[in-house]
Design an enzyme around this catalytic site. Sequence first.
Site, PDB file in Angstrom:
ATOM      1  N   LYS A 191       0.887  -1.175   0.000  1.00 42.09           N
ATOM      2  CA  LYS A 191       0.000   0.000   0.000  1.00 42.09           C
ATOM      3  C   LYS A 191       0.919   1.217   0.000  1.00 42.09           C
ATOM      4  O   LYS A 191       1.444   1.625   1.031  1.00 42.09           O
ATOM      5  CB  LYS A 191      -0.871  -0.009   1.260  1.00 42.09           C
ATOM      6  CG  LYS A 191      -2.217   0.667   1.117  1.00 42.09           C
ATOM      7  CD  LYS A 191      -2.148   2.115   0.674  1.00 42.09           C
ATOM      8  CE  LYS A 191      -1.980   3.096   1.796  1.00 42.09           C
ATOM      9  NZ  LYS A 191      -1.741   4.482   1.350  1.00 42.09           N
ATOM     10  N   GLU A 266       8.747   1.592  11.394  1.00 41.82           N
ATOM     11  CA  GLU A 266       9.822   2.595  11.265  1.00 41.82           C
ATOM     12  C   GLU A 266       9.143   3.946  11.206  1.00 41.82           C
ATOM     13  O   GLU A 266       8.506   4.272  10.203  1.00 41.82           O
ATOM     14  CB  GLU A 266      10.644   2.345  10.000  1.00 41.82           C
ATOM     15  CG  GLU A 266      11.497   1.092  10.141  1.00 41.82           C
ATOM     16  CD  GLU A 266      12.360   0.813   8.939  1.00 41.82           C
ATOM     17  OE1 GLU A 266      12.902  -0.285   8.874  1.00 41.82           O
ATOM     18  OE2 GLU A 266      12.460   1.688   8.069  1.00 41.82           O
ATOM     19  N   CYS A 300      13.513  10.507   7.587  1.00 40.29           N
ATOM     20  CA  CYS A 300      13.253  10.107   8.979  1.00 40.29           C
ATOM     21  C   CYS A 300      14.476  10.298   9.849  1.00 40.29           C
ATOM     22  O   CYS A 300      14.378  10.656  11.011  1.00 40.29           O
ATOM     23  CB  CYS A 300      12.783   8.661   9.022  1.00 40.29           C
ATOM     24  SG  CYS A 300      13.962   7.544   8.249  1.00 40.29           S
ATOM     25  N   GLU A 399       8.224  16.736  14.974  1.00 42.32           N
ATOM     26  CA  GLU A 399       8.878  16.417  13.709  1.00 42.32           C
ATOM     27  C   GLU A 399       8.304  17.341  12.635  1.00 42.32           C
ATOM     28  O   GLU A 399       7.135  17.214  12.266  1.00 42.32           O
ATOM     29  CB  GLU A 399       8.620  14.950  13.349  1.00 42.32           C
ATOM     30  CG  GLU A 399       9.420  14.501  12.146  1.00 42.32           C
ATOM     31  CD  GLU A 399       9.072  13.085  11.697  1.00 42.32           C
ATOM     32  OE1 GLU A 399       7.886  12.731  11.690  1.00 42.32           O
ATOM     33  OE2 GLU A 399      10.003  12.340  11.323  1.00 42.32           O
TER      34      GLU A 399
HETATM   35  P1  NAD Z   1       1.951   8.521   7.225  1.00 43.00           P
HETATM   36  O1  NAD Z   1       2.055   7.766   8.504  1.00 43.00           O
HETATM   37  O2  NAD Z   1       0.971   9.595   7.116  1.00 43.00           O
HETATM   38  O3  NAD Z   1       1.668   7.529   6.017  1.00 43.00           O
HETATM   39  C1  NAD Z   1       2.457   6.376   5.805  1.00 43.00           C
HETATM   40  C2  NAD Z   1       1.595   5.326   5.143  1.00 43.00           C
HETATM   41  O4  NAD Z   1       0.612   4.885   6.082  1.00 43.00           O
HETATM   42  C3  NAD Z   1       0.818   5.836   3.921  1.00 43.00           C
HETATM   43  O5  NAD Z   1       0.831   4.847   2.929  1.00 43.00           O
HETATM   44  C4  NAD Z   1      -0.573   6.030   4.485  1.00 43.00           C
HETATM   45  O6  NAD Z   1      -1.587   5.944   3.534  1.00 43.00           O
HETATM   46  C5  NAD Z   1      -0.665   4.894   5.477  1.00 43.00           C
HETATM   47  N1  NAD Z   1      -1.690   5.057   6.506  1.00 43.00           N
HETATM   48  C6  NAD Z   1      -2.153   6.200   7.053  1.00 43.00           C
HETATM   49  N2  NAD Z   1      -3.109   5.928   7.966  1.00 43.00           N
HETATM   50  C7  NAD Z   1      -3.250   4.584   8.008  1.00 43.00           C
HETATM   51  C8  NAD Z   1      -4.075   3.696   8.737  1.00 43.00           C
HETATM   52  N3  NAD Z   1      -4.968   4.133   9.624  1.00 43.00           N
HETATM   53  N4  NAD Z   1      -3.950   2.372   8.523  1.00 43.00           N
HETATM   54  C9  NAD Z   1      -3.051   1.887   7.640  1.00 43.00           C
HETATM   55  N5  NAD Z   1      -2.265   2.695   6.893  1.00 43.00           N
HETATM   56  C10 NAD Z   1      -2.340   4.019   7.084  1.00 43.00           C
HETATM   57  O7  NAD Z   1       3.442   9.027   6.939  1.00 43.00           O
HETATM   58  P2  NAD Z   1       3.901   9.981   5.735  1.00 43.00           P
HETATM   59  O8  NAD Z   1       3.422  11.342   6.070  1.00 43.00           O
HETATM   60  O9  NAD Z   1       3.557   9.351   4.440  1.00 43.00           O
HETATM   61  O10 NAD Z   1       5.485   9.895   5.868  1.00 43.00           O
HETATM   62  C11 NAD Z   1       6.232  10.671   6.718  1.00 43.00           C
HETATM   63  C12 NAD Z   1       6.540   9.958   8.026  1.00 43.00           C
HETATM   64  O11 NAD Z   1       7.249   8.751   7.782  1.00 43.00           O
HETATM   65  C13 NAD Z   1       7.424  10.769   8.946  1.00 43.00           C
HETATM   66  O12 NAD Z   1       6.957  10.690  10.266  1.00 43.00           O
HETATM   67  C14 NAD Z   1       8.781  10.081   8.826  1.00 43.00           C
HETATM   68  O13 NAD Z   1       9.645  10.264   9.917  1.00 43.00           O
HETATM   69  C15 NAD Z   1       8.360   8.672   8.662  1.00 43.00           C
HETATM   70  N6  NAD Z   1       9.458   7.882   8.071  1.00 43.00           N
HETATM   71  C16 NAD Z   1      10.152   7.018   8.885  1.00 43.00           C
HETATM   72  C17 NAD Z   1      11.216   6.282   8.377  1.00 43.00           C
HETATM   73  C18 NAD Z   1      12.001   5.352   9.265  1.00 43.00           C
HETATM   74  O14 NAD Z   1      12.755   4.545   8.726  1.00 43.00           O
HETATM   75  N7  NAD Z   1      11.883   5.437  10.581  1.00 43.00           N
HETATM   76  C19 NAD Z   1      11.574   6.431   7.031  1.00 43.00           C
HETATM   77  C20 NAD Z   1      10.850   7.333   6.234  1.00 43.00           C
HETATM   78  C21 NAD Z   1       9.793   8.051   6.775  1.00 43.00           C
END
Ligand code: NAD
Length: 505
Positions: A191, A266, A300, A399
């Site tokens: 997804k 992550e 991240c 963040e």
């Molecule tokens: P997000 O959490 O909004 O979305 C990530 C994914 O989760 C998307 O595909 C989204 O559609 C899905 N999602 C959202 N709500 C959901 C739910 N209720 N159930 C299942 N799936 C759901 O994150 P984002 O805004 O796309 O990305 C940025 C974030 O990702 C930042 O917090 C960043 O730090 C983090 N990130 C972490 C790492 C790591 O390795 N720790 C790496 C890259 C990004």
Amino acid sequence: MSSFSHNQETAERYLQRFQQNTTGHFINGQMVSSAGAESYENLSPIDNESLGKVLAGSAEDMDAACVAAENAFPEWRDMPGQERKKLLNHFADLIEARAEEIALVESSDCGQAIRFMKQAAIRGAANFRFFADKAPEAQNGLALHQAEHTNYTLRSPIGPVGIITPWNTPFMLATWKIAPALAAGCTIVHKPAELTPLSAMLLAEIAHEAGLPAGVWNTVNGFGETVGKRLSEHPAIRAVALVGESATGSHIMRQGADTLKRVHFELGGKNPVIVFDDADFERALDAVVFMIYSLNGQRCTSSSRLLIQNSIKDKFLAALEERVKNLTVGHPLDPNTEVGPLVHKGHYEKVMSYMDIAKQDGATVRVGGVARKDLGAGNYVSPTLFTEADNSMRIAREEIFGPVLTSIGFDTEEEAIALANDTDYGLSGYIWTNNSGRAMRMARAVEAGMLWVNSENNRNLPSPFGGIKMSGIGRDGGDYSFDFYMETKNVCIAHGTHKVPVLGA
Ligand code: NAD
């Protein structure tokens, strides 16, 4: 023709098909474009014009993908590791063959500068090759001996798994999560982030072209609250790997509770880079700039909190100010661009809101703090440096996920440790000192899953990657990935000498 115009023209060619046809799903080996289904416009970070329509999948679409992954699982699980190795290495070749397309599509869709995204395919292919080579040995376990018994362990793939990825470096992160799952023998349902669906479709096409059996790889586009939720609830899915925000991790944990999903998260970070006065000044300066302003600060592991020793604070901040002012903000396909537009209007507004929050909380906006409207209708912000901040301010705690750095002074090692750890997050930390004893003390004391000493974010695929506290659960990399995607079974064999308890004799 300049390489910028070449990039623009070539990107236009690659993007055309997404503009002409609604981007659908890839389920059970077929591209699915349900006629009349709900869709949304995928907006470009460069000008907020549409890059084309994308299907907003339904729970039924997700069910179809999960069932396909379930049906394909036995064949994929039982395929000899050597064959999976061959297939996944072929997958890597196909990624490399489309490197230019992947880089240009990715850069246009997520706004990351091409100077960084041109590595996307190379790193993605490396992820596949690394785990492909490990596929034959993934099932190996341990032998554990007792006096009259021998135990041995073996590992088998956990089953169909859900992979949920974010928008910041979508291609690389998808390969990083999916390659070990496939190498382990799991089938997958991906997804992708709704804001950046395009490179995920290129991956699905490659999965098809590489000859993965139908149902081994499925991709469903759409929103987290609908398809993401259904994926984490679906009974056929044994585990969910998420890269995303901490709040999303909490949602998925709740959604997966009824089916006892194994989860790997992550999540976000507010990572400190700690610079002591005995550090190599120029190298530390380069790394501080790189680790927050590269990838638009949408990384991240970005070091978004600079903890700088007060004895060198004025000199370091003056040098930093010059560098930040000098960063080149611009079109992501321009090879000269160092900072591109942010992924989406909503995210841009979130990042911009911190400019006021910083002032209200009493920090100084030393560089930037404004939108770059002169660059057009895209989501451009000027690289920003906040000074005179303290750790209680929102700019030091939340963040921001943009090219925005908050700097805070400290006097002693103890104070640096206290500041570094005064956060809900614990993903990464960076320590700059030429005192090796201090480096070791700091590395032990700073609460984070990953510490780099006198280095920026150097990646080693066998090393564990992941966070503690609100930054995540679990580790990726090398055998750590297999631990997540596989079950360990213990087999205990008697030597025939021990006394079996006798009852009812
Ligand atoms: P997000 O959490 O909004 O979305 C990530 C994914 O989760 C998307 O595909 C989204 O559609 C899905 N999602 C959202 N709500 C959901 C739910 N209720 N159930 C299942 N799936 C759901 O994150 P984002 O805004 O796309 O990305 C940025 C974030 O990702 C930042 O917090 C960043 O730090 C983090 N990130 C972490 C790492 C790591 O390795 N720790 C790496 C890259 C990004």
